[in-house]
Design a protein around this motif. Structure first.
Motif, PDB file in Angstrom:
ATOM      1  N   LEU A 738       0.757  -1.117   0.033  1.00  0.00           N
ATOM      2  CA  LEU A 738      -0.097   0.097   0.004  1.00  0.00           C
ATOM      3  C   LEU A 738       0.757   1.272  -0.048  1.00  0.00           C
ATOM      4  CD1 LEU A 738      -2.804   1.534   0.255  1.00  0.00           C
ATOM      5  CD2 LEU A 738      -2.602   1.100   2.664  1.00  0.00           C
ATOM      6  N   ASN A 739       1.863   1.102   0.737  1.00  0.00           N
ATOM      7  CA  ASN A 739       2.666   2.442   1.004  1.00  0.00           C
ATOM      8  C   ASN A 739       4.097   2.905   0.150  1.00  0.00           C
ATOM      9  OD1 ASN A 739       1.630   4.106   3.416  1.00  0.00           O
ATOM     10  ND2 ASN A 739       1.578   1.847   3.973  1.00  0.00           N
ATOM     11  N   ALA A 740       4.457   1.619  -0.533  1.00  0.00           N
ATOM     12  CA  ALA A 740       5.659   1.601  -1.284  1.00  0.00           C
ATOM     13  C   ALA A 740       5.326   2.242  -2.621  1.00  0.00           C
ATOM     14  CB  ALA A 740       6.363   0.192  -1.553  1.00  0.00           C
ATOM     15  N   PRO A 741       6.459   2.931  -3.198  1.00  0.00           N
ATOM     16  CA  PRO A 741       6.314   3.571  -4.600  1.00  0.00           C
ATOM     17  C   PRO A 741       5.719   2.679  -5.388  1.00  0.00           C
ATOM     18  CG  PRO A 741       8.307   4.371  -3.567  1.00  0.00           C
ATOM     19  CD  PRO A 741       7.841   3.111  -2.711  1.00  0.00           C
ATOM     20  N   PRO A 742       4.396   3.077  -6.422  1.00  0.00           N
ATOM     21  CA  PRO A 742       4.215   2.005  -7.614  1.00  0.00           C
ATOM     22  C   PRO A 742       5.354   1.747  -8.137  1.00  0.00           C
ATOM     23  CG  PRO A 742       2.831   3.942  -7.189  1.00  0.00           C
ATOM     24  CD  PRO A 742       3.971   4.342  -6.391  1.00  0.00           C
ATOM     25  N   GLU A 743       6.299   2.761  -8.776  1.00  0.00           N
ATOM     26  CA  GLU A 743       7.207   2.190  -9.679  1.00  0.00           C
ATOM     27  C   GLU A 743       8.263   1.059  -9.229  1.00  0.00           C
ATOM     28  OE1 GLU A 743       8.547   5.939  -7.590  1.00  0.00           O
ATOM     29  OE2 GLU A 743       6.648   5.136  -8.522  1.00  0.00           O
ATOM     30  N   THR A 744       8.300   0.938  -7.970  1.00  0.00           N
ATOM     31  CA  THR A 744       9.427   0.210  -7.459  1.00  0.00           C
ATOM     32  C   THR A 744       8.743  -1.206  -6.787  1.00  0.00           C
ATOM     33  OG1 THR A 744       9.226   1.150  -5.193  1.00  0.00           O
ATOM     34  CG2 THR A 744      11.079   1.845  -6.800  1.00  0.00           C
ATOM     35  N   ILE A 745       7.283  -1.141  -6.509  1.00  0.00           N
ATOM     36  CA  ILE A 745       6.580  -2.248  -5.927  1.00  0.00           C
ATOM     37  C   ILE A 745       6.037  -3.263  -7.013  1.00  0.00           C
ATOM     38  CG2 ILE A 745       4.361  -1.211  -5.553  1.00  0.00           C
ATOM     39  CD1 ILE A 745       6.132  -3.456  -3.058  1.00  0.00           C
ATOM     40  N   LEU A 746       5.725  -2.820  -7.959  1.00  0.00           N
ATOM     41  CA  LEU A 746       5.176  -3.640  -9.103  1.00  0.00           C
ATOM     42  C   LEU A 746       5.796  -4.851  -9.449  1.00  0.00           C
ATOM     43  CD1 LEU A 746       3.767  -1.118 -11.873  1.00  0.00           C
ATOM     44  CD2 LEU A 746       2.279  -2.542 -10.401  1.00  0.00           C
ATOM     45  N   ASN A 747       7.231  -4.799  -9.523  1.00  0.00           N
ATOM     46  CA  ASN A 747       7.942  -6.007  -9.833  1.00  0.00           C
ATOM     47  C   ASN A 747       7.795  -7.019  -8.596  1.00  0.00           C
ATOM     48  OD1 ASN A 747       8.414  -5.130 -12.448  1.00  0.00           O
ATOM     49  ND2 ASN A 747      10.110  -3.962 -11.869  1.00  0.00           N
ATOM     50  N   ARG A 748       7.765  -6.499  -7.363  1.00  0.00           N
ATOM     51  CA  ARG A 748       7.926  -7.376  -6.159  1.00  0.00           C
ATOM     52  C   ARG A 748       6.567  -7.861  -5.660  1.00  0.00           C
ATOM     53  NH1 ARG A 748      12.861  -5.512  -4.216  1.00  0.00           N
ATOM     54  NH2 ARG A 748      12.895  -7.708  -3.146  1.00  0.00           N
ATOM     55  N   ILE A 749       5.365  -7.248  -6.385  1.00  0.00           N
ATOM     56  CA  ILE A 749       3.994  -7.849  -5.845  1.00  0.00           C
ATOM     57  C   ILE A 749       4.002  -9.543  -5.766  1.00  0.00           C
ATOM     58  CG2 ILE A 749       1.643  -8.011  -6.622  1.00  0.00           C
ATOM     59  CD1 ILE A 749       2.219  -5.506  -5.051  1.00  0.00           C
ATOM     60  N   ASP A 750       4.318  -9.999  -7.001  1.00  0.00           N
ATOM     61  CA  ASP A 750       4.211 -11.407  -7.247  1.00  0.00           C
ATOM     62  C   ASP A 750       5.499 -12.188  -6.682  1.00  0.00           C
ATOM     63  OD1 ASP A 750       2.892 -13.792  -8.122  1.00  0.00           O
ATOM     64  OD2 ASP A 750       4.359 -13.676  -9.903  1.00  0.00           O
ATOM     65  N   GLN A 751       6.540 -11.507  -6.738  1.00  0.00           N
ATOM     66  CA  GLN A 751       7.944 -12.062  -6.599  1.00  0.00           C
ATOM     67  C   GLN A 751       8.029 -12.379  -4.966  1.00  0.00           C
ATOM     68  OE1 GLN A 751      11.257 -10.148  -8.113  1.00  0.00           O
ATOM     69  NE2 GLN A 751      12.755 -11.289  -6.882  1.00  0.00           N
ATOM     70  N   ASP A 752       7.551 -11.071  -4.286  1.00  0.00           N
ATOM     71  CA  ASP A 752       7.986 -11.106  -3.080  1.00  0.00           C
ATOM     72  C   ASP A 752       6.705 -11.227  -2.103  1.00  0.00           C
ATOM     73  OD1 ASP A 752      10.909 -10.817  -2.492  1.00  0.00           O
ATOM     74  OD2 ASP A 752      10.343  -9.183  -3.821  1.00  0.00           O
ATOM     75  N   ILE A 753       5.579 -10.442  -2.177  1.00  0.00           N
ATOM     76  CA  ILE A 753       4.557 -10.028  -1.417  1.00  0.00           C
ATOM     77  C   ILE A 753       3.592 -11.164  -1.545  1.00  0.00           C
ATOM     78  CG2 ILE A 753       2.450  -8.800  -1.031  1.00  0.00           C
ATOM     79  CD1 ILE A 753       4.318  -6.102  -1.542  1.00  0.00           C
ATOM     80  N   THR A 779      -3.361  -4.977  -0.834  1.00  0.00           N
ATOM     81  CA  THR A 779      -2.347  -4.812  -2.018  1.00  0.00           C
ATOM     82  C   THR A 779      -3.157  -4.685  -3.493  1.00  0.00           C
ATOM     83  OG1 THR A 779      -1.198  -6.695  -0.743  1.00  0.00           O
ATOM     84  CG2 THR A 779      -0.804  -6.436  -3.014  1.00  0.00           C
ATOM     85  N   MET A 780      -4.336  -5.357  -3.452  1.00  0.00           N
ATOM     86  CA  MET A 780      -5.160  -5.226  -4.893  1.00  0.00           C
ATOM     87  C   MET A 780      -5.363  -3.477  -4.898  1.00  0.00           C
ATOM     88  SD  MET A 780      -4.726  -7.959  -6.301  1.00  0.00           S
ATOM     89  CE  MET A 780      -3.096  -7.897  -5.616  1.00  0.00           C
ATOM     90  N   LYS A 781      -5.991  -3.211  -3.797  1.00  0.00           N
ATOM     91  CA  LYS A 781      -6.494  -1.532  -3.789  1.00  0.00           C
ATOM     92  C   LYS A 781      -5.397  -0.803  -4.047  1.00  0.00           C
ATOM     93  CE  LYS A 781      -9.349   1.673  -0.943  1.00  0.00           C
ATOM     94  NZ  LYS A 781     -10.153   1.763   0.096  1.00  0.00           N
ATOM     95  N   ALA A 782      -4.152  -0.825  -3.322  1.00  0.00           N
ATOM     96  CA  ALA A 782      -2.981  -0.109  -3.487  1.00  0.00           C
ATOM     97  C   ALA A 782      -2.498  -0.020  -5.122  1.00  0.00           C
ATOM     98  CB  ALA A 782      -2.014  -0.316  -2.870  1.00  0.00           C
ATOM     99  N   GLN A 783      -2.428  -0.935  -5.582  1.00  0.00           N
ATOM    100  CA  GLN A 783      -1.846  -1.179  -6.918  1.00  0.00           C
ATOM    101  C   GLN A 783      -2.843  -1.395  -8.289  1.00  0.00           C
ATOM    102  OE1 GLN A 783       1.266  -0.217  -7.047  1.00  0.00           O
ATOM    103  NE2 GLN A 783       1.476  -0.080  -4.819  1.00  0.00           N
ATOM    104  N   LEU A 784      -4.001  -1.219  -7.785  1.00  0.00           N
ATOM    105  CA  LEU A 784      -5.045  -1.746  -8.656  1.00  0.00           C
ATOM    106  C   LEU A 784      -5.074  -1.267 -10.393  1.00  0.00           C
ATOM    107  CD1 LEU A 784      -7.655  -3.379  -8.216  1.00  0.00           C
ATOM    108  CD2 LEU A 784      -9.100  -1.338  -7.972  1.00  0.00           C
ATOM    109  N   CYS A 785      -4.652  -0.035 -10.369  1.00  0.00           N
ATOM    110  CA  CYS A 785      -4.426   0.360 -11.824  1.00  0.00           C
ATOM    111  C   CYS A 785      -3.128   0.013 -12.387  1.00  0.00           C
ATOM    112  CB  CYS A 785      -4.986   1.898 -11.849  1.00  0.00           C
ATOM    113  SG  CYS A 785      -6.502   2.383 -11.369  1.00  0.00           S
TER     114      CYS A 785
END
Length: 1038
Positions: A738-753, A779-785
């Motif tokens: 939810l709080n991490a920058p979108p540009e850095t968290i996208l690649n970590r959603i599936d891999q880590d979270i 998680t989904m709400k934060a990076q939905l788009c």
């Protein structure tokens, strides 16, 4: 009514005055008062004339009722008192004669009438004392017992005209002495005793002001023999009377007379006087007069240097201490302190050791008076008193604490607090400023002297404020020591008064140019941590400490850090204004928290000091354990630590703090778990890599092993469960997303979270289930788009399939079902909005539409269990929810390419039998559902949004027909409705699914719906049976 003019009054003066005098007979006190005022108004204009008319009125009406005469006499007194200078001498003499006659006409004592006449004589005696004495003394003859009010008038004259009366007192005393022996009635003894008391007081006042006296040659010796002779009669005989009022008056007189007795006689009588007067405490409830008399006896003894007094000291102190709750006993002890300072102080301090509540209260009352009244004498005993006051400070009684506060207030004004040990007194005040509210007690008789926590707390608040504002030299004592009490949690309730006092002290220091950067460095770190991170987050807690805390921060800004001054001068006033306009109920807590976190972040940004920020984070982490009983505040503190760590660039330090937070957290508490997760999530905004690494490391630690090592790792929390620790970890991953920058968290959603979360989906623990649902939703709400649609849909579907299906179907209201449905509902609408805003390729759009109908069907599959429920309320809720879902889907459906709605047959098969349900509301909702389904099918077939199909619109009139509960009507309506469905609106390939669903409807829980399924099947086969036969033959070949 207009006031009459002076001319009219002058013309009718006698008539008006007489009318008023006649009206004085009214029984209404208000009328009587108005008559007095009106006659006084006339008397001020023409005093002689009005007095004459009043006098004549009384003489001409000798049989007036008493109350009438009293009003007229009182009016005469008022005129004489205000305009005596304008009354002629002849009129004065006639008034004296009239008053004297009125006063003594009746031999019986009639207080109202005779007192009114006596008051006239006293008023005249203030100027014409000789004329008055001539008249009074004519009725005060030797050997004859005078009238009661003759003696009373002499006593009152001695009070009102000291310098005029004292020269007559020697002769009066000489005449009075023989009368004392013949006075047998208690009322005469009382008036003689009262007169002697007044005479003695007048003589003492005269002697004390000889420079103003008309005869400066008057001496004490002039009255000694007569006073002592009178004392012998009063003390030896009258004080033993059974009448309490007489005993008290005699005691009062003896106290005043002691100052005029010969010194040798007084020395001789002290061993008798003091015990006798002290014995009256037990015989009378009115201790004021007794204490006053005793005080005068001690004062007279001390003034003449009595040696005998010391022999009475032990008994005197014992009795005085016993009755020292009376306001007048403490001064008695004060009078003797100058003569016996050591004995008195030691006596009082020894009594302080007694744990009896009443004893301590008395001792503290005496001690307070000693401190206030004997500054010079007590100077050498300050340290001893400071040491002795500690015992009553530890008393649990609020009554004792109240007296201790009064003593501390007195000590503050006499330099005690500046001495060693004075800080304990300040701490005592602060501790009682922090008292909690009094708990409701069971019903019982209320103690009228009870001191509640609220009353004591308010008293301490006021005392602290007074010490800050009125005792100038205490500024260096209170500053900076008061700052230390802002950090410990036990003083939280004292924050508001502490801040207000510190604001005053801070302004004083600043006005004197006091600026010292890095003042008490670690103290400031603690203060800033607690004040900004805790107090301000709940501004109306602890007696509204938010506004004072912020105001103090602004005052201390330059001393906390010079870079904060400009920022806080800009940001804090709007926050104070917001609090002033809000209440605890109306304040938007979420908005306020965001503002506080923003202020903290901006503050740390302008400080630009790595060491300072890291120290703040470390101190805040240390304070976490102090708020175990205030979970909401502790949760906010976790968030503040997260914001602080965003500004720490030392990666190892950040990891260390995260480790401490995870290990020290109380994972059993749901609020704390969420607080930990939010704090770690905020930290991830600047330290994503380090945060994920620490979470992964923590997930592999011994905390997740059910072994003895968990107890060592989690710091003596033996009741901790591994599942609760896992729940915290799961929530942390969601907050990181939810709080991490979108540009850095996208690649970590599936891999880590999601990888770290998904391995816990097979849990049966309720807490973990709820955490998983919440974390996936966040998680989904934060990076939905930013995520692929199919990915979001898969996550939602996987979550609800895994958990909802495992829930029991006999209850709708389960925590898991509620949270899953809320999460999915919260995600659907923004998910649709996000994807509508993006420019997908045609294939992507088509796939999207295909998945949306599956998503809707997926929801309806979970509702269908209740569509067939045997409980009416469950079926009604299920069909209404279905109606809303389909209507929402229809309103937001945007099909760009012609495709088929593959599930329309299955849905119609489930919903059509409900058109004959026993409940009318269910039948009507079922029509709405079919109406929406058929239009959804039309949209998929390519018809425009505004297209209206005649056959489908024809469904709406069926709602009115279904209101009829007659079974034959319902079945006919279902048959007609099926003809619409069986038209070309339903694709041929959907018929088989519809037929099989209707077969299942033949065993519906409601008999009506079973029969409706049969009717619908019959109608369907008649209208579309040929197409079904072709399908059967095709199936047969295979």
């Amino acid at each position: 009514i207009a006031r009459p003019s002076l001319t009219v009054l002058t013309l009718f003066f006698p008539e008006v005055t007489l009318a008023l005098l006649d009206a004085a007979n009214d029984k209404d006190p208000a009328v009587q008062e108005q008559v007095r005022k009106s006659v006084l108004t006339l008397g001020k204009q023409q005093p002689d004339r009005v007095l004459a008319m009043c006098q004549d009125y009384l003489l001409k009406h000798p049989k007036l009722v008493v109350i009438h005469r009293v009003v007229i006499l009182q009016t005469i007194e008022l005129i004489v008192s205000t305009r005596i200078e304008d009354v002629s001498a002849s009129r004065i003499k006639s008034i004296i004669s009239l008053a004297s006659d009125e006063m003594t006409r009746s031999k019986e004592v009639l207080p109202d009438w005779q007192q009114a006449a006596s008051n006239i004589l006293v008023a005249v005696g203030n100027k014409y004392i000789n004329d008055i004495m001539e008249e009074i003394l004519s009725k005060f003859q030797p050997g004859v017992l005078p009238h009661f009010f003759v003696v009373q008038t002499l006593a009152n004259l001695s009070d009102s005209n000291v310098y005029g009366m004292v020269p007559f007192l020697n002769a009066i005393l000489g005449t009075m002495l023989p009368m004392l022996g013949i006075a047998k009635q208690d009322n005469m003894k009382w008036v003689f005793s009262s007169a002697l008391c007044h005479f003695s007081d007048s003589i003492l006042e005269y002697l004390a002001n000889l420079d103003k006296a008309p005869d400066p040659t008057v001496r004490k010796d002039t009255f000694c023999s007569e006073i002592y002779a009178a004392y012998e009669i009063l003390f030896n005989t009258w004080i033993q009377s059974r009448e309490p009022k007489l005993r008290l008056t005699v005691a009062d007189a003896v106290g005043s007379m002691c100052h005029l007795m010969p010194s040798d006689k007084l020395e001789e009588q002290i061993p008798k006087i003091i015990p006798t007067i002290m014995s009256l405490y037990k015989k009378n409830n009115e201790h004021y007069v007794i204490s006053k008399s005793l005080c005068q006896v001690i004062d007279a003894s001390v003034n003449m240097g009595s040696r005998v007094l010391e022999t009475q000291l032990d008994g005197l102190l014992f009795v005085l201490h016993h009755f020292c709750l009376s306001h007048w006993t403490s001064p008695c002890a004060v009078l003797s302190v100058n003569s016996f300072p050591d004995r008195l102080v030691m006596f009082v301090l020894q009594k302080l050791e007694n744990s009896n509540e009443r004893s301590r209260m008395g001792s503290l009352a005496v001690l307070r008076h000693l401190i206030n009244s004997s500054t010079a004498t007590m100077e050498s005993k300050k340290l001893l008193i400071l040491a002795s006051i500690r015992q009553p400070m530890a008393d649990h009684s609020n009554k004792v604490k109240k007296r201790v506060v009064q003593v501390i207030s007195a000590m503050a004004h006499h330099g005690y607090l500046e001495l060693e040990g004075g800080e304990l007194l300040v701490r005592f005040i602060v501790q009682n400023c922090a008292l909690p509210d009094t708990f409701q007690r069971s019903q019982r008789p209320t103690d009228p002297e009870e001191v509640t926590n609220e009353a004591l707390r308010t008293m301490c608040d006021n005392t602290l404020h007074l010490l800050t504002t009125t005792v100038g030299r205490l500024a260096d004592v209170l500053w900076p020591k008061l700052l230390y009490y802002l950090t410990p949690s036990q003083y939280s309730n004292a924050t508001s008064p502490l801040c207000k006092s510190l604001i005053v002290l801070g302004n004083i220091k600043c006005n004197f140019g006091w600026v010292y950067y890095w003042f008490y460095y670690f103290l400031k770190i603690k203060y800033n941590c607690k004040m900004n991170l805790y107090f301000s987050s709940f501004p109306f807690n602890s007696r509204g400490h938010g506004a004072p805390s912020l105001s103090l921060l602004q005052v201390l800004s330059i001393n906390i850090h010079p870079n904060t001054e400009t920022l806080w001068e800009k940001e804090i006033p709007p926050l104070l204004a917001m609090l002033e306009e809000s209440t605890a109920e109306s304040l938007d807590k979420k908005q306020w928290d965001e503002k506080m976190l923003k202020l903290l972040s901006e503050t740390l940004a302008v400080i630009e000091n790595e060491k300072w920020v890291c120290s703040l984070a470390a101190e805040a982490t240390k304070y976490l354990s102090t708020y175990n009983n205030a979970q909401e505040e502790k949760s906010f503190l976790y968030r503040c630590i997260g914001v602080t760590l965003q500004h720490c660039f030392n990666k190892e330090f950040v990891k260390k703090q995260l480790q401490e937070i995870l290990l020290a957290a109380r994972h059993n508490d749901a609020v704390e778990r969420e607080g930990v997760a939010m704090g770690i999530g905020l930290c991830a905004n600047s330290h994503l890599e380090g945060t994920l690494a620490k979470l992964e490391e923590f997930g592999k630690s011994d905390a997740f092993k059910k072994s003895q090592s968990i107890f060592n790792l989690l710091k003596d929390r033996n009741d901790v469960e591994v599942e609760k620790v896992k729940s915290t970890l799961i929530l942390c991953y969601g907050q990181v997303a939810l709080n991490a920058p979108p540009e850095t968290i996208l690649n970590r959603i599936d891999q880590d979270i999601l990888r770290s979360i998904s391995k816990h989906f097979n849990t049966k623990d309720l807490t973990m289930k709820l955490s998983l649902i919440q974390s996936v939703g966040v998680t989904m709400k934060a990076q939905l788009c930013h995520l692929p649609f199919i990915f979001c849909l898969t996550c939602i579907t996987y979550t609800e399939q895994d958990f909802i299906k495992s829930e029991q179907t006999d209850s709708l209201r389960t925590p898991v079902r509620h949270l899953v449905m809320s999460t999915c509902a919260n995600l659907l609408y923004p998910l649709l909005q996000c994807f509508e805003k993006r420019n997908f390729l045609i294939t992507q759009q088509s796939f999207q539409c295909l998945k949306w109908d599956q998503c809707v069907v997926l929801f309806l599959q979970h509702i269908e269990t209740w569509l067939n429920s045997g409980r009416d309320h469950e079926r009604e809720r299920a069909i209404i929810v279905t109606s809303h879902i389909l209507a929402y889907f229809l309103d937001h459906l945007n099909v760009k390419n012609m495709v088929s709605f593959h599930n329309v047959g299955a849905l119609l098969g489930r919903l059509s039998p409900r058109c004959s349900d026993p409940l009318p509301a269910i039948r009507a909702a079922a029509i709405d559902c079919i109406y929406s389904l058929l239009y959804i099918q039309l949209r998929y077939e390519g018809f425009s949004l505004d297209y209206k199909d005649e056959a489908v619109e024809g469904l709406l009139p069926f709602k009115d027909e279904l209101e009829n509960p007659d079974h034959s009507v319902l079945y006919k309506t279902c048959s007609d409705l099926t003809k619409v469905n069986a038209d070309k609106r339903l694709p041929q390939q959907q018929l088989t699914t519809l037929v099989f669903m209707l077969f299942e409807g033949l065993v519906d829980s409601q008999t009506n719906c079973c029969r409706a399924s049969s009717v619908i099947l019959n109608t369907l086969l008649k209208n579309r049976g040929g197409g079904l036969q072709d399908l059967w033959q095709w199936d047969r070949r295979y």
